[in-house]
Design a protein around this motif. Sequence first.
Motif, short mmCIF file in Angstrom:
data_model
loop_
_atom_site.label_atom_id
_atom_site.label_comp_id
_atom_site.label_asym_id
_atom_site.label_seq_id
_atom_site.Cartn_x
_atom_site.Cartn_y
_atom_site.Cartn_z
N LYS A 1 12.36 -1.58 13.14
CA LYS A 1 11.59 -0.28 12.84
C LYS A 1 10.99 -0.65 11.62
CE LYS A 1 11.33 4.70 12.88
NZ LYS A 1 12.22 6.06 13.35
N ALA A 2 9.66 0.06 11.44
CA ALA A 2 9.03 -0.05 10.06
C ALA A 2 9.74 0.97 9.18
CB ALA A 2 7.44 0.27 10.33
N ALA A 3 9.63 0.66 7.89
CA ALA A 3 10.35 1.71 6.80
C ALA A 3 9.67 2.76 6.77
CB ALA A 3 10.76 0.81 5.42
N TYR A 4 8.28 2.61 6.71
CA TYR A 4 7.53 3.67 6.19
C TYR A 4 6.53 4.17 7.40
CZ TYR A 4 8.65 2.84 1.15
OH TYR A 4 9.36 2.88 0.00
N GLY A 5 6.20 5.40 7.73
CA GLY A 5 5.65 6.02 8.74
C GLY A 5 4.24 6.66 8.52
N THR A 6 3.93 6.83 7.10
CA THR A 6 2.67 7.54 6.73
C THR A 6 2.26 6.93 5.48
OG1 THR A 6 1.82 9.76 6.64
CG2 THR A 6 3.99 9.40 5.46
N LEU A 7 1.09 7.64 5.11
CA LEU A 7 0.34 7.15 3.77
C LEU A 7 0.26 8.49 2.92
CD1 LEU A 7 -1.96 4.22 4.61
CD2 LEU A 7 0.29 4.24 3.40
N PRO A 8 0.06 8.57 1.65
CA PRO A 8 -0.40 9.72 0.81
C PRO A 8 -2.08 9.58 1.01
CG PRO A 8 -0.03 7.84 -0.88
CD PRO A 8 0.60 7.43 0.95
N GLU A 9 -2.49 10.72 0.55
CA GLU A 9 -3.94 10.71 0.37
C GLU A 9 -4.39 9.75 -0.69
OE1 GLU A 9 -5.85 14.51 0.27
OE2 GLU A 9 -4.79 15.28 2.15
N LEU B 1 -4.71 1.45 0.67
CA LEU B 1 -3.67 1.32 1.30
C LEU B 1 -3.65 0.81 2.71
CD1 LEU B 1 -2.53 5.00 0.10
CD2 LEU B 1 -2.24 3.03 -1.43
N MET B 2 -2.82 0.14 3.20
CA MET B 2 -2.78 -0.33 4.49
C MET B 2 -1.21 -0.37 5.01
SD MET B 2 -5.39 -1.27 5.97
CE MET B 2 -4.93 -2.49 7.33
N ARG B 3 -0.98 0.36 5.91
CA ARG B 3 0.36 0.62 6.35
C ARG B 3 0.36 -0.09 7.96
NH1 ARG B 3 3.21 3.17 9.78
NH2 ARG B 3 1.44 4.42 10.73
N PHE B 4 1.35 -1.04 8.29
CA PHE B 4 1.64 -1.69 9.50
C PHE B 4 2.96 -1.38 10.21
CE2 PHE B 4 -0.81 -4.35 6.63
CZ PHE B 4 -1.83 -4.98 7.45
N ASP B 5 2.87 -0.81 11.65
CA ASP B 5 3.77 -0.61 12.41
C ASP B 5 4.66 -1.68 12.84
OD1 ASP B 5 3.95 2.24 12.15
OD2 ASP B 5 2.01 2.42 13.47
N THR C 1 -0.40 -5.49 -4.12
CA THR C 1 1.33 -5.20 -4.10
C THR C 1 1.81 -4.94 -2.58
OG1 THR C 1 3.09 -4.28 -5.04
CG2 THR C 1 1.03 -2.98 -4.84
N ARG C 2 2.93 -5.24 -2.16
CA ARG C 2 3.48 -5.01 -1.04
C ARG C 2 4.62 -4.08 -1.34
NH1 ARG C 2 7.77 -6.04 2.07
NH2 ARG C 2 8.28 -8.01 0.74
N VAL C 3 5.02 -2.80 -0.48
CA VAL C 3 6.03 -2.17 -0.67
C VAL C 3 6.58 -2.03 0.72
CG1 VAL C 3 5.03 0.12 -1.20
CG2 VAL C 3 7.27 0.04 -1.67
N GLU C 4 7.71 -2.42 1.14
CA GLU C 4 8.21 -2.41 2.56
C GLU C 4 6.82 -2.77 3.52
OE1 GLU C 4 11.05 -2.19 3.45
OE2 GLU C 4 12.09 -0.92 1.67
N ASN C 5 6.65 -1.97 4.43
CA ASN C 5 5.48 -2.49 5.41
C ASN C 5 4.21 -1.88 4.97
OD1 ASN C 5 6.50 0.28 5.89
ND2 ASN C 5 5.38 0.45 7.41
N VAL C 6 3.94 -1.64 3.65
CA VAL C 6 2.50 -1.01 2.85
C VAL C 6 2.12 -1.94 2.14
CG1 VAL C 6 1.54 0.95 1.91
CG2 VAL C 6 3.20 1.33 3.56
N VAL C 7 0.68 -2.30 2.05
CA VAL C 7 -0.01 -3.17 1.30
C VAL C 7 -0.84 -2.20 0.39
CG1 VAL C 7 -1.53 -4.92 0.50
CG2 VAL C 7 0.22 -5.17 2.54
N VAL C 8 -0.64 -2.36 -1.00
CA VAL C 8 -1.57 -1.68 -1.92
C VAL C 8 -2.45 -2.61 -2.63
CG1 VAL C 8 -1.58 0.18 -4.05
CG2 VAL C 8 0.12 0.32 -2.36
N ASN D 1 7.07 9.17 1.78
CA ASN D 1 7.82 8.71 3.00
C ASN D 1 9.25 9.09 2.69
OD1 ASN D 1 6.13 7.06 5.19
ND2 ASN D 1 5.44 6.28 3.06
N ALA D 2 9.49 9.49 1.39
CA ALA D 2 11.07 9.98 1.24
C ALA D 2 11.26 11.35 1.97
CB ALA D 2 10.83 10.49 -0.30
N GLU D 3 12.56 11.42 2.35
CA GLU D 3 13.03 12.59 2.98
C GLU D 3 12.83 13.74 2.69
OE1 GLU D 3 17.19 13.80 5.43
OE2 GLU D 3 17.08 12.06 4.15
N GLY D 4 12.08 14.66 3.30
CA GLY D 4 11.84 15.91 2.85
C GLY D 4 10.72 15.94 1.69
#
Length: 269
Positions: free
Chosen positions: A55-63, A121-125, A190-197, A236-239
């Motif tokens: 499962k992908a670590a990050y499920g959303t992106l900030p604005e 910002l690009m996020r991949f499922d 740069t890549r952090v988990e499943n997101v490329v910035v 993507n942090a809890e809460g």
Amino acid sequence: MHRPAQRLTRILACAAVPVILVASGCSSDDSSGAEDAQKDRSASSAAASAPAVEKAAYGTLPEACDTLSEKTLKDLVPEAKSLKGKTGKSDDTSSRATCSWNSLDNKGVDGSQFRWLHVSLMRFDSDEALGSGEQRAEKYYAKQLADAKATEDAKEVAAEPVAGTGDTATMVSYELKKKEGTFRQQSLVTRVENVVVTVDYNGAGLAGQSSPKTKTLVEGATKAGQEAVEAVTEANAEGAKDSGKKSGKDADGKDSGDNDGQGADPGKS
């Protein structure tokens, strides 16, 4: 006396033949069905034992326009008419988001200083057919680097790893000489988990002004990249609240969309 008994024996023997054949046929069908059932069970067992895609670590992106602090924006695009930035179009902002800013410090007859900043910002499922979100992000990361290095007419292309930014990061630097002046471009991928910035930052001295030093632009792009990665993590942090917005953002007014007619990177035009 024995003939009737012999005749009866022959009749019973002949009558038993079809029964044996039918029984034999049924036995054959049962064997085939059992083999098919065994194959189905084996296939199901193999499918069940096959590892599921992670499962992908990050499920959303900030604005995207909220990823950088007001202080950083004032340093990188000091003469921008609005620090709100220009939001790029996206049909799914949870997977793709962009924002750009530009700054023109017009010094009249002494020339001017131009700056352009862009955050992508690009996020991949995760996808069973395409791989995990992280694997897909790794491929996109490599493609972004290759594209930056292959920029048409780029001079003095250099690529260096950048520490302390995401899981992996590389800075690609080059120059583009145009009639307006020399544009010095920095592309931090740069890549952090499943997101490329990707942070693109360039500057140029126009009409007689000297172009900014590459070192200054590299430092600015690195700072922007670190803040953008932090914003992705916070979103993507809890809460997490406010989609990872940082404190100290410019909160006055709405996006004017005014970019002095310089909405595209002049270094890539």
